[in-house]
Design a protein around this motif. Structure first.
Motif, mmCIF file in Angstrom:
data_model
loop_
_atom_site.group_PDB
_atom_site.id
_atom_site.type_symbol
_atom_site.label_atom_id
_atom_site.label_comp_id
_atom_site.label_asym_id
_atom_site.label_seq_id
_atom_site.Cartn_x
_atom_site.Cartn_y
_atom_site.Cartn_z
ATOM 1 N N ARG A 363 0.870 -1.166 0.000
ATOM 2 C CA ARG A 363 0.000 0.000 0.000
ATOM 3 C C ARG A 363 0.914 1.225 0.000
ATOM 4 O O ARG A 363 1.878 1.281 0.755
ATOM 5 C CB ARG A 363 -0.827 -0.032 1.272
ATOM 6 C CG ARG A 363 -1.852 1.014 1.269
ATOM 7 C CD ARG A 363 -3.206 0.479 1.521
ATOM 8 N NE ARG A 363 -4.099 1.587 1.227
ATOM 9 C CZ ARG A 363 -5.262 1.737 1.756
ATOM 10 N NH1 ARG A 363 -5.719 0.838 2.578
ATOM 11 N NH2 ARG A 363 -6.012 2.781 1.445
ATOM 12 N N GLY A 371 -8.343 -0.881 7.319
ATOM 13 C CA GLY A 371 -9.601 -1.619 7.395
ATOM 14 C C GLY A 371 -10.782 -0.711 7.690
ATOM 15 O O GLY A 371 -10.876 0.388 7.133
ATOM 16 N N SER A 379 -6.026 4.786 -2.778
ATOM 17 C CA SER A 379 -5.784 3.345 -2.743
ATOM 18 C C SER A 379 -4.577 2.983 -3.601
ATOM 19 O O SER A 379 -4.548 1.945 -4.243
ATOM 20 C CB SER A 379 -7.018 2.594 -3.225
ATOM 21 O OG SER A 379 -7.288 2.925 -4.572
ATOM 22 N N SER A 399 -9.984 2.487 -7.698
ATOM 23 C CA SER A 399 -9.948 1.340 -6.778
ATOM 24 C C SER A 399 -8.536 0.787 -6.698
ATOM 25 O O SER A 399 -7.729 0.971 -7.602
ATOM 26 C CB SER A 399 -10.923 0.242 -7.231
ATOM 27 O OG SER A 399 -10.348 -0.596 -8.208
ATOM 28 N N GLN A 400 -8.270 0.119 -5.578
ATOM 29 C CA GLN A 400 -6.944 -0.454 -5.383
ATOM 30 C C GLN A 400 -6.636 -1.493 -6.457
ATOM 31 O O GLN A 400 -5.533 -1.568 -6.982
ATOM 32 C CB GLN A 400 -6.880 -1.097 -3.992
ATOM 33 C CG GLN A 400 -5.572 -1.768 -3.692
ATOM 34 C CD GLN A 400 -5.548 -2.285 -2.258
ATOM 35 O OE1 GLN A 400 -5.192 -1.564 -1.346
ATOM 36 N NE2 GLN A 400 -5.937 -3.529 -2.077
ATOM 37 N N HIS A 401 -7.662 -2.292 -6.751
ATOM 38 C CA HIS A 401 -7.550 -3.320 -7.770
ATOM 39 C C HIS A 401 -7.083 -2.727 -9.106
ATOM 40 O O HIS A 401 -6.191 -3.249 -9.758
ATOM 41 C CB HIS A 401 -8.944 -3.943 -7.919
ATOM 42 C CG HIS A 401 -9.025 -5.117 -8.819
ATOM 43 N ND1 HIS A 401 -8.643 -6.377 -8.426
ATOM 44 C CD2 HIS A 401 -9.459 -5.231 -10.100
ATOM 45 C CE1 HIS A 401 -8.851 -7.225 -9.428
ATOM 46 N NE2 HIS A 401 -9.342 -6.553 -10.449
ATOM 47 N N PRO B 182 -10.605 -0.894 0.485
ATOM 48 C CA PRO B 182 -9.679 -1.541 -0.448
ATOM 49 C C PRO B 182 -9.131 -2.872 0.078
ATOM 50 O O PRO B 182 -8.990 -3.819 -0.691
ATOM 51 C CB PRO B 182 -8.536 -0.536 -0.598
ATOM 52 C CG PRO B 182 -8.963 0.719 0.059
ATOM 53 C CD PRO B 182 -10.214 0.477 0.822
ATOM 54 N N GLU B 183 -8.870 -2.943 1.388
ATOM 55 C CA GLU B 183 -8.329 -4.186 1.954
ATOM 56 C C GLU B 183 -9.202 -5.378 1.596
ATOM 57 O O GLU B 183 -8.706 -6.464 1.308
ATOM 58 C CB GLU B 183 -8.240 -4.088 3.487
ATOM 59 C CG GLU B 183 -7.137 -3.199 4.026
ATOM 60 C CD GLU B 183 -7.562 -1.741 4.167
ATOM 61 O OE1 GLU B 183 -8.625 -1.372 3.610
ATOM 62 O OE2 GLU B 183 -6.826 -0.971 4.815
ATOM 63 N N GLU B 185 -10.916 -6.108 -0.877
ATOM 64 C CA GLU B 185 -10.767 -6.659 -2.230
ATOM 65 C C GLU B 185 -9.993 -7.976 -2.208
ATOM 66 O O GLU B 185 -10.221 -8.875 -3.009
ATOM 67 C CB GLU B 185 -10.007 -5.676 -3.133
ATOM 68 C CG GLU B 185 -10.773 -4.413 -3.502
ATOM 69 C CD GLU B 185 -9.949 -3.501 -4.411
ATOM 70 O OE1 GLU B 185 -8.723 -3.692 -4.501
ATOM 71 O OE2 GLU B 185 -10.553 -2.604 -5.035
ATOM 72 N N LEU B 186 -9.059 -8.058 -1.249
ATOM 73 C CA LEU B 186 -8.193 -9.238 -1.212
ATOM 74 C C LEU B 186 -8.963 -10.523 -0.916
ATOM 75 O O LEU B 186 -8.537 -11.606 -1.307
ATOM 76 C CB LEU B 186 -7.077 -9.054 -0.174
ATOM 77 C CG LEU B 186 -6.011 -8.017 -0.547
ATOM 78 C CD1 LEU B 186 -4.949 -7.934 0.524
ATOM 79 C CD2 LEU B 186 -5.373 -8.383 -1.876
#
Ligand SMILES: C[S@@+](CC[C@H](N)C(=O)[O-])C[C@H]1O[C@@H](n2cnc3c(N)ncnc32)[C@H](O)[C@@H]1O
Lengths: 493, 378
Positions: A363, A371, A379, A399-401, B182-183, B185-186
Motif C-alpha cells: 500500500r 480496514g 488506494s 480502486s486499489q484493484h 480496499p483491503e 478486495e483481497l
C-alpha cells in the motif's frame, strides 16, 4: 529488339489503359527483360516476382499515399503469409542485387549523380521531379538504415530456411514476424523506386510517340509521387521496431526544491498538451507532488499510434533558466528536469515473463489501523519486482484493484525495456530509465530570461518563442532530432 | 471505470426504479439457466421493511439534465479547488485530517461523475469557448453543496457521489451502508485463486455474511464464473436494499440471493452445505468508536463497525457457524481488525474447535497488517 517489344506492347495496351489499366505491367515486364542478362539464373524468379510487383506499384499510384501507407503498415500481413514467405525472400534478395533501371539504364543513383536542378513542384519538368523523388528515396533508405536492413534480412531468411525452425514456435513466430515486417518495409521502397523509373520510361515513350495526353498524365503521376515521397520521408523517421507503440512519459524534477518541482510540472504539462494536439489520449498514472508546488515526479500514459516513436526524441535532461517566481529576491535560477520514455509493447512482441512470487505489493501510503477504521479514496499501491528492484506505482485509479493493474502494466513495460536494452544494440539512449539518465545529459535549454529562446543542444534547432514550446509545440524539435539522428553519415547505412 | 456503463448513464430514470442490465452485463450471466431463475424468484424477496427502501441514485447514473454555462462551471471548479487547497493550512496534521492532494483528486472524480463532457472542464479550458454550456447530472447549487459537505462536514466522498469503485466494480453506496474498503478486495482475490486452482469450489453454494453494499458477494459471484451461487445476508434493511440494487445492476440476480437476518439465522436451509464462507463483520472494539476518523465515525453506520468490547463478538459467532455451515473441505475467510485479532481467532479456532479446521492462516493486506484469517473445514 527491346524497343520493338515495347512499342508493340504499348500499342496493344493503350486500349487496355482506358479500362483495365494493365499497360504499365506489360511495359515494365519488357523493360526488365531488356535489362537483365538472359543467362542470369535468378532471372525467372525475379521476373515473376517482378510482374506482381508492378501490379502493386500501379495500385500504389492509383490510390496514392493512402494505399502505400496501408501497404507499409500491413506489410506484415501482405507479405508474410504461408508459402509466399520463401519466394518473397528470394525475389527480394535478387532484387537487391539487380538494380532497378529504365530501358536506357537510368537508375536512382544516376539521376542523383546527374544533379538535375530541382525546380518548384508546379513546374512541368520531369527531370526536376525525378531528381526530387530520387533524393527522397535516398533519404528514405538512409533513414531506414537500408544496408543494415539488407544484412538483417539475409540473417532472417537463413533462419527461416532452417528445417528445425518450428521446434521453437515462439522463436519462429518472432523471426517470421520480423522478417515479414522487414520485407514489407523494403518492398514498399523498392516498389516506389521502380514506379519512378517506370514513369520515366513511359514519359520518354510518350515523347517519342508524340502522345501528349500520355505525357501529361505521366507528368501528373510524377508530381503526385513527389508529394508522396515527402510524406514517406517523414514516415521513415518512425520506422524503428517499437516506434508505433504507445508509451509512458516520465518526468522527474532535479535538485532545487520548489523551483525545479515547478519546472518538472511545466515539462509534464508541455507533454500533455503536445500529446493532446497529436490526438493521443493521455492519462496520469502516477504523480508525486512537490511540497509547495509542482511535482517531484510523474508518469503519464500516452496512447496512440507512433506515440513512442515521437516521444523517444525527448529523452534526456531539460534545463530552464528564468527568474524564479518562488524567489522573493527575483534572482535568476537554473533548474533541471529529467525525461524518460518507455514503450508499451504490443501483444505481438515477446514480453518479459513476471513471476508472482517475485513481486512485493505494498500500500503506497500505509500507516494507521486501516480496514474499517479508515475511509480514504487513496488506494495507491506500489509493486516491487524483487529480483531487479524495479518498482511501479499507480494512484490515479479509483480502486486499489485498478491501481494495481495499472501499476503492473507500468512494471511490465519497465521490465520489457530493461530486457530490450540488454538484448539489442538499440539506440541505447532511448531506453534509459529515469534512474540511469545522468543529469549531465542535457538535451535542451529553455531560457525565459534575460532573453527568450529554446534550443536543442543535439541539433541546434532553435525557437525564439518559449511559450509556444511550453504549450506543446514540440514537433519541430522532435522531427529535427529524429532526422538528424538518422540522417547523419552520408552513407545508406 | 464509469465507462463500463455507458448506456446506464442515459437510462438513469429507469435505473433508479429498476436498474436494468446494460452493456456491462455481457460478462455476467444474462441468460440464466431456468433452475437458477427460480432460485432467485423463490427467495430473493427480502422479508421485511427493506422492501420499502428505495436505494438512492448515484450521481453518475442521473440524467444530465442541467445545462449550465461553462463559465459558471469553471467558477464553481475554481472555488472548489481553492477550498480543497486551503484545508492543509487550517487543520492539524493528524493522521485523519483532510489532505489537499487527495481532495483535488476527488474533485476530479466528482467532475467525472457529474459532468458529461468533463474533459472540457478540466483540460480544455484554454481552447473551449466560455459561452458554451455543458450538461450536468446535478444542478450547480447541488454541486456547491456537495463539495461543502465533503470538506466542512467531512462527509465521505463515496457518499457524496453515491458510489465506490471497488475492484473492477462500481457499487452504489449511501448513508446506512458501509463503504467497502480496499483491503477487502483481497478476500475476492483469495477466492479467485482458490477457484482457479480447484473447480470444486466453483459449483457450490457460497455465503457472504454482513454483505453491506454486496461488494464481496458480487466479487465472488463474478469469479465463480456463472456456475455456483452466493447467498448474501445482512441485518440492516438499508444494506439489504442497496445490495439488492447492486446485484441487479450487474444482473447477478440469478446467482446471488440477498437475505435479511442476523448472521446464520437466514441460512438454516443450507446448513452443512456451503463450499465457502466469507465475511467482513464489524470488528472495531467499542472503545475505539468515539475516536474514529470523522468520515467514518460521524457518517458510517455503527452496526457495520462496532464489534463489541474487544471487537470480536461477531467474529466469534462466525467461527461457531463456520464449523456447522461448511461442507467438509469448505473454505472460509474472515477479515479482522489486524494482527492481534487474527491471532486470537486462530487460537480460538485451534483450541475450541480442534479437529474442525485445517490450514488456518493469517494473511496480510498490502499495508503488511495481518488482516485475514483463512482455513478449511476438516
Ligand atoms: C464491516 S461491514 C461489511 C460490509 C461489506 N461486507 C463490506 O465488506 O463492505 C459489516 C456488515 O455486517 C452487518 N451486520 C452487523 N451485524 C450483523 C448481524 N448480526 N447479522 C448480519 N449482518 C450484520 C452490517 O450491517 C454491515 O453491513
Amino acid at each position: 529488339m527491346s524497343s520493338f517489344i515495347i512499342k508493340r506492347s504499348r500499342s496493344r495496351s493503350l486500349l487496355l489503359w482506358q479500362t483495365h489499366g494493365i499497360r504499365i505491367r506489360s511495359i515494365l515486364f519488357s523493360s526488365y527483360n531488356s535489362l537483365s542478362n538472359p543467362s542470369d539464373s535468378t532471372d525467372s524468379v525475379s521476373a515473376s516476382g517482378f510482374s506482381s510487383f508492378s501490379t502493386r506499384s500501379f495500385k500504389t499510384t492509383a490510390f496514392g499515399f493512402k494505399f502505400s501507407h496501408l501497404n507499409q503498415k500491413f506489410g506484415d500481413l501482405a507479405y508474410s503469409g504461408g508459402s509466399n514467405l520463401v519466394s518473397t525472400t528470394r525475389s527480394l534478395s535478387s532484387e537487391a542485387v539487380a538494380v532497378a533501371a529504365t530501358c536506357d539504364g537510368l537508375t536512382v543513383e544516376r539521376i542523383i549523380a546527374n544533379q538535375w536542378p530541382i525546380l518548384d513542384e508546379n513546374e512541368s519538368d520531369w527531370k526536376s521531379h525525378a531528381a526530387a523523388i530520387s533524393q527522397s528515396i535516398q533519404v528514405i533508405k538512409r533513414r531506414l538504415q537500408w544496408k543494415k536492413l539488407l544484412v538483417r534480412l539475409k540473417v532472417l531468411s537463413a533462419e527461416l530456411n532452417k528445417p528445425d525452425l518450428w521446434n521453437d514456435p515462439t522463436h519462429a513466430g518472432k523471426i517470421s514476424r520480423e522478417h515479414g515486417s522487414l520485407a514489407g518495409k523494403m518492398k514498399g521502397v523498392m516498389t516506389f523506386e521502380r514506379e519512378l523509373l517506370e514513369h520515366i520510361d513511359m514519359l520518354k515513350l510518350a515523347k517519342e510517340e508524340n502522345d501528349s495526353e500520355l505525357e501529361s498524365e505521366t507528368l501528373k503521376a510524377l508530381m503526385e509521387m513527389r508529394r508522396v515521397s515527402k510524406e514517406k520521408e517523414l514516415e521513415a523517421l518512425l520506422s524503428a521496431e517499437n516506434d508505433s507503440c504507445s508509451c509512458y512519459i516520465e518526468v522527474q524534477a532535479g535538485a532545487g526544491g520548489t523551483e525545479s518541482n515547478d519546472w518538472a510540472s511545466m515539462v509534464m504539462e508541455m507533454y500533455k498538451t503536445w500529446a493532446q494536439r497529436r490526438k493521443f489520449s493521455v492519462t496520469v498514472v502516477d504523480e508525486m507532488p512537490g511540497e509547495m508546488a509542482g511535482i517531484k515526479r510523474a508518469t503519464i500514459k500516452v496512447n496512440g499510434e507512433y506515440a513512442y516513436g515521437y516521444a523517444k526524441a525527448e529523452v534526456g535532461v531539460h534545463r530552464l533558466v528564468r527568474i524564479s517566481p518562488f524567489d522573493s529576491g527575483k534572482r535568476r535560477h537554473t533548474s533541471f528536469a529529467a525525461v524518460a520514455v518507455i514503450p508499451i509493447l504490443g501483444d505481438g512482441s515477446t514480453r518479459v515473463q513476471i513471476n508472482d512470487s517475485d513481486l512485493r505489493i505494498e500500500r503506497f501510503r500505509s500507516g494507521g489501523a486501516g480496514g474499517q477504521h479508515a475511509n480514504t479514496t487513496d488506494s495507491a499501491v506500489r509493486i516491487i519486482h524483487v529480483p531487479t528492484g524495479i518498482t511501479a506505482t499507480c494512484q490515479n485509479e479509483r480502486s486499489q484493484h485498478m491501481n494495481k493493474a495499472s501499476a503492473m502494466a507500468v512494471l511490465q513495460s519497465r521490465l520489457d525495456q530493461l530486457e530490450m536494452a540488454r538484448q539489442t544494440a538499440m539506440n541505447a539512449q532511448h531506453t534509459q530509465s529515469l534512474t540511469e539518465i545522468s543529469w549531465g545529459n542535457q538535451i535542451r535549454t529553455y531560457v525565459l530570461h534575460p532573453y527568450r529562446m529554446v534550443k536543442d543542444l543535439r541539433t541546434n534547432y532553435e525557437v525564439s518563442d518559449p511559450d509556444s514550446v511550453l504549450e506543446g509545440d514540440l514537433d519541430g524539435f522532435i522531427l529535427s532530432f529524429l532526422s538528424s539522428s538518422l540522417d547523419k553519415g552520408d552513407e545508406e547505412r | 471505470m464509469i465507462r463500463i456503463f455507458p448506456s446506464l448513464r442515459f437510462t438513469s430514470l429507469l435505473s433508479a426504479a429498476k436498474p436494468l442490465c446494460s452493456v456491462a452485463c455481457s460478462s455476467s450471466p444474462v441468460r440464466e439457466p431456468p433452475q437458477r431463475a427460480s432460485f432467485a424468484e423463490a427467495k430473493s424477496a427480502p422479508a421485511s421493511n427493506s422492501l420499502s427502501i428505495t436505494p438512492k441514485s448515484p450521481l453518475f447514473l442521473r440524467t444530465p439534465s442541467h445545462a449550465t454555462p461553462l463559465s459558471e462551471v469553471w467558477k464553481w471548479h475554481d472555488w472548489a479547488k481553492d477550498l480543497a487547497s486551503s484545508v492543509e493550512v487550517s487543520s492539524s496534521n493528524s493522521e485523519y485530517s483532510l489532505d489537499s492532494a487527495i481532495l483535488l483528486r476527488e474533485l476530479k472524480w466528482l467532475i467525472e461523475d457529474s459532468i458529461v463532457d468533463d474533459q472540457l472542464v478540466i483540460h480544455k479550458r484554454e481552447i473551449a469557448n466560455d459561452s458554451e454550456s455543458v450538461k450536468l447530472r446535478a444542478s450547480l447549487e447541488e454541486l456547491y453543496d456537495l463539495w461543502r459537505q465533503r470538506i466542512e462536514k467531512r462527509r465521505p466522498f463515496q457518499y457524496v457521489v453515491g458510489c465506490e469503485h471497488w475492484r473492477d466494480l462500481v457499487l452504489c453506496v449511501e448513508e446506512g451502508v458501509l463503504i467497502p474498503r480496499p483491503e477487502t478486495e483481497l478476500i475476492v482475490d483469495m477466492v479467485e485463486e482458490l477457484v482457479t486452482r480447484d473447480d470444486w469450489f466453483k459449483n457450490g453454494v457460497w455465503a457472504d455474511l454482513g454483505t453491506g453494499s454486496g461488494a464481496i458477494a458480487i466479487g465472488v459471484a463474478k469469479v465463480l464464473g456463472g456456475r455456483g451461487r452466493v447467498i448474501a445476508t445482512d441485518l440492516s434493511p438499508v444494506a439489504i436494499a442497496v445490495a439488492g440494487n447492486n446485484v441487479q445492476r450487474y444482473s447477478l440476480q440469478g446467482m446471488i440471493e440477498v437475505r435479511e437476518g442476523s448472521w446464520f439465522e437466514p441460512l438454516k436451509d443450507v446448513e452443512g452445505k456451503l463450499v465457502g464462507l466469507v465475511s467482513n463483520p464489524p470488528y472495531i472494539p467499542s472503545d475505539d468508536i468515539p475516536g474514529l476518523q470523522a468520515e467514518v465515525g460521524r457518517h458510517e453506520p455503527k452496526l457495520a463497525l462496532d464489534g463489541g468490547i474487544d471487537g470480536t463478538d461477531s467474529l466469534i459467532q462466525l467461527c461457531h457457524g463456520a464449523s456447522r455451515m461448511l461442507k467438509r473441505g469448505g473454505f472460509f475467510a474472515f477479515e479482522t481488525n489486524g494482527e492481534k485479532q487474527s491471532k486470537m481467532i486462530v487460537d480460538y479456532m485451534t483450541s475450541d474447535h480442534q479437529n474442525s479446521f485445517s490450514d488456518l492462516k493469517i494473511v496480510s493486506d498490502f499495508a503488511g497488517i495481518g488482516r485475514f484469517v483463512t482455513g478449511f473445514r476438516l
